[in-house]
Structure formats: C-alpha cells, structure tokens
Design a protein around this motif. Structure first.
Motif, PDB file in Angstrom:
ATOM      1  N   LEU A 243       0.563  -1.050  -0.241  1.00  0.00           N
ATOM      2  CA  LEU A 243       0.273   0.441   0.281  1.00  0.00           C
ATOM      3  C   LEU A 243       1.187   1.362  -0.249  1.00  0.00           C
ATOM      4  N   ARG A 244       1.858   1.318   1.205  1.00  0.00           N
ATOM      5  CA  ARG A 244       3.031   2.836   0.927  1.00  0.00           C
ATOM      6  C   ARG A 244       3.335   2.547  -1.174  1.00  0.00           C
ATOM      7  N   ARG A 245       3.916   1.185  -1.316  1.00  0.00           N
ATOM      8  CA  ARG A 245       4.254   1.873  -2.905  1.00  0.00           C
ATOM      9  C   ARG A 245       3.225   1.816  -3.590  1.00  0.00           C
ATOM     10  N   HIS A 246       2.444   2.023  -3.502  1.00  0.00           N
ATOM     11  CA  HIS A 246       1.197   2.091  -4.247  1.00  0.00           C
ATOM     12  C   HIS A 246       0.887   3.387  -4.297  1.00  0.00           C
ATOM     13  N   LYS A 247       0.540   4.362  -2.782  1.00  0.00           N
ATOM     14  CA  LYS A 247       0.491   5.844  -2.912  1.00  0.00           C
ATOM     15  C   LYS A 247       1.622   6.596  -3.133  1.00  0.00           C
ATOM     16  N   ARG A 248       2.977   5.926  -3.818  1.00  0.00           N
ATOM     17  CA  ARG A 248       4.172   6.182  -3.637  1.00  0.00           C
ATOM     18  C   ARG A 248       4.087   6.356  -5.516  1.00  0.00           C
ATOM     19  N   ILE A 249       3.716   5.202  -6.057  1.00  0.00           N
ATOM     20  CA  ILE A 249       3.392   5.441  -7.451  1.00  0.00           C
ATOM     21  C   ILE A 249       2.459   6.350  -7.798  1.00  0.00           C
ATOM     22  N   ARG A 250       1.174   6.332  -7.359  1.00  0.00           N
ATOM     23  CA  ARG A 250      -0.247   6.738  -7.250  1.00  0.00           C
ATOM     24  C   ARG A 250      -0.044   8.801  -7.630  1.00  0.00           C
ATOM     25  N   LYS A 251       0.883   8.976  -6.698  1.00  0.00           N
ATOM     26  CA  LYS A 251       1.329  10.729  -6.397  1.00  0.00           C
ATOM     27  C   LYS A 251       1.720  11.010  -7.962  1.00  0.00           C
ATOM     28  N   LYS A 252       2.059   9.684  -9.146  1.00  0.00           N
ATOM     29  CA  LYS A 252       2.857   9.802 -10.295  1.00  0.00           C
ATOM     30  C   LYS A 252       2.060   9.676 -11.695  1.00  0.00           C
ATOM     31  N   VAL A 253       1.112   8.390 -11.779  1.00  0.00           N
ATOM     32  CA  VAL A 253       0.340   8.181 -12.431  1.00  0.00           C
ATOM     33  C   VAL A 253      -1.286   8.322 -12.250  1.00  0.00           C
ATOM     34  N   ILE A 254      -1.509   8.920 -13.717  1.00  0.00           N
ATOM     35  CA  ILE A 254      -2.137  10.004 -13.032  1.00  0.00           C
ATOM     36  C   ILE A 254      -2.971   9.210 -15.467  1.00  0.00           C
ATOM     37  N   GLY A 255      -4.054   9.160 -14.736  1.00  0.00           N
ATOM     38  CA  GLY A 255      -5.239   9.022 -16.235  1.00  0.00           C
ATOM     39  C   GLY A 255      -5.991   9.761 -16.641  1.00  0.00           C
ATOM     40  N   THR A 256      -5.888  10.127 -17.814  1.00  0.00           N
ATOM     41  CA  THR A 256      -6.545  10.957 -18.194  1.00  0.00           C
ATOM     42  C   THR A 256      -7.181  10.467 -19.642  1.00  0.00           C
ATOM     43  N   GLU A 257      -7.897  11.584 -20.134  1.00  0.00           N
ATOM     44  CA  GLU A 257      -8.849  11.080 -21.268  1.00  0.00           C
ATOM     45  C   GLU A 257      -8.568  10.404 -22.228  1.00  0.00           C
ATOM     46  N   GLU A 258      -7.311  11.000 -22.677  1.00  0.00           N
ATOM     47  CA  GLU A 258      -6.180  10.430 -24.306  1.00  0.00           C
ATOM     48  C   GLU A 258      -5.657   9.082 -23.772  1.00  0.00           C
ATOM     49  N   ARG A 259      -5.073   9.311 -22.533  1.00  0.00           N
ATOM     50  CA  ARG A 259      -4.378   8.274 -21.661  1.00  0.00           C
ATOM     51  C   ARG A 259      -4.393   7.926 -20.443  1.00  0.00           C
ATOM     52  N   PRO A 260      -5.914   6.922 -20.298  1.00  0.00           N
ATOM     53  CA  PRO A 260      -6.793   5.940 -18.924  1.00  0.00           C
ATOM     54  C   PRO A 260      -5.538   5.162 -17.842  1.00  0.00           C
ATOM     55  N   ARG A 261      -5.329   5.115 -16.970  1.00  0.00           N
ATOM     56  CA  ARG A 261      -4.881   4.312 -16.108  1.00  0.00           C
ATOM     57  C   ARG A 261      -5.216   2.542 -16.512  1.00  0.00           C
ATOM     58  N   LEU A 262      -4.397   2.508 -16.783  1.00  0.00           N
ATOM     59  CA  LEU A 262      -4.736   1.041 -16.803  1.00  0.00           C
ATOM     60  C   LEU A 262      -4.417   0.416 -15.059  1.00  0.00           C
ATOM     61  N   VAL A 263      -5.817  -0.194 -14.327  1.00  0.00           N
ATOM     62  CA  VAL A 263      -5.194  -0.494 -12.781  1.00  0.00           C
ATOM     63  C   VAL A 263      -5.331  -2.765 -13.094  1.00  0.00           C
ATOM     64  N   VAL A 264      -3.695  -2.550 -12.082  1.00  0.00           N
ATOM     65  CA  VAL A 264      -3.780  -4.535 -11.928  1.00  0.00           C
ATOM     66  C   VAL A 264      -4.507  -4.236 -10.213  1.00  0.00           C
ATOM     67  N   TYR A 265      -4.957  -4.987 -10.151  1.00  0.00           N
ATOM     68  CA  TYR A 265      -5.067  -5.536  -8.787  1.00  0.00           C
ATOM     69  C   TYR A 265      -5.439  -7.139  -8.441  1.00  0.00           C
ATOM     70  N   LYS A 266      -4.517  -7.646  -7.670  1.00  0.00           N
ATOM     71  CA  LYS A 266      -4.752  -9.431  -7.884  1.00  0.00           C
ATOM     72  C   LYS A 266      -5.172 -10.239  -6.443  1.00  0.00           C
ATOM     73  N   SER A 267      -5.994 -11.115  -6.609  1.00  0.00           N
ATOM     74  CA  SER A 267      -6.222 -11.439  -4.746  1.00  0.00           C
ATOM     75  C   SER A 267      -5.155 -13.394  -5.183  1.00  0.00           C
ATOM     76  N   ALA A 268      -5.894 -13.959  -4.239  1.00  0.00           N
ATOM     77  CA  ALA A 268      -4.846 -15.926  -4.165  1.00  0.00           C
ATOM     78  C   ALA A 268      -5.410 -15.750  -5.704  1.00  0.00           C
ATOM     79  N   LYS A 269      -7.038 -15.954  -5.730  1.00  0.00           N
ATOM     80  CA  LYS A 269      -7.199 -16.984  -6.943  1.00  0.00           C
ATOM     81  C   LYS A 269      -7.258 -15.891  -8.252  1.00  0.00           C
ATOM     82  N   HIS A 270      -7.850 -14.196  -8.976  1.00  0.00           N
ATOM     83  CA  HIS A 270      -8.461 -14.058  -9.949  1.00  0.00           C
ATOM     84  C   HIS A 270      -7.328 -12.554  -9.931  1.00  0.00           C
ATOM     85  N   ILE A 271      -7.518 -12.369 -11.000  1.00  0.00           N
ATOM     86  CA  ILE A 271      -6.732 -11.102 -11.163  1.00  0.00           C
ATOM     87  C   ILE A 271      -7.835 -10.457 -11.977  1.00  0.00           C
TER      88      ILE A 271
END
Length: 125
Positions: free
Chosen positions: A11-39
């Motif tokens: 979560l700390r890494r995620h906050k640090r990354i989110r300061k820089k990675v921003i999704g715009t109309e032209e270039r949306p953000r592709l977010v990945v989340y994974k659980s034990a079974k699914h992605i």
C-alpha cells in the motif's frame, strides 16, 4: 504479522506510484489488482477534482473468457487472457495508449503476464 507488513508495504508503494501515474482522457490508467485466485484490470480516468471514472474492466470472472479461464493451467495463463480482453475492450472505446498502474505489486509473474498480453494485443504503455 508478516502478512500484515507485506500488505502495508504494498500500500505504501501504491501511494508512491499513484502520485505520479494519472489517467487522462487521452491516456487512461490501466489498474491491476490481484487476489489469491483472480486478477482484475480496469481502465480509469482521474479528473483533476473529483472521483475517478471507470471506463471498462476485465477479470478472470468475466463471462467473455470464463470458459478459457477454466481450461487454463496456471494463474499466469489466466492473467494473459485478462490482458488480451482488457486490450480488446480498450480498442472498442478507441483507446490505444494507457498509463500502467501496477498498484504496488512487483512487475513479475501475473502482473507482467497481463501487461505483456495487453501490449501484444495493441495497447501502448
């Protein structure tokens, strides 16, 4: 205790990354989340002020690929299917360029497989 520390570090890494990675109309953000079974993968637009807007998403639970996911032997193969599906759905919305947000996960294994499959299917990071 070790599991809690691992989650907090991500979560700390995620906050640090989110300061820089921003999704715009032209270039949306592709977010990945994974659980034990699914992605899961989502395309998100972050407005300057306000809540983020999800354009589309894909996961191993999506009806479009559910049969293929059952046949897949490993979680990495399932992640590749999700990467291909999110790229197809992005193209349907006229999106070719995205900003990749790995959500604090290391860029190995399933996260890398999803990203590589999305690139092969035509998305530019």
């Amino acid at each position: 205790m070790k599991r809690e520390e691992k989650v907090l570090r991500r979560l700390r890494r995620h906050k640090r990354i989110r300061k820089k990675v921003i999704g715009t109309e032209e270039r949306p953000r592709l977010v990945v989340y994974k659980s034990a079974k699914h992605i899961y993968a989502q395309l998100v637009i972050d407005p300057p002020m306000g809540t983020a807007k999800v354009i589309t998403g894909a996961s191993t639970l999506s009806p479009d690929i559910r049969d293929k996911v059952k046949e897949a032997k490993s979680k990495t193969e399932k992640a590749k299917l999700v990467g291909q599906l999110i790229a197809e759905r992005a193209k349907e919305h006229g999106i070719t360029k995205v900003a990749f947000d790995r959500a604090g996960y290391r860029y190995i294994g399933r996260v890398k497989a999803l990203a590589d499959a999305a690139r092969e299917a035509g998305l530019e990071f």
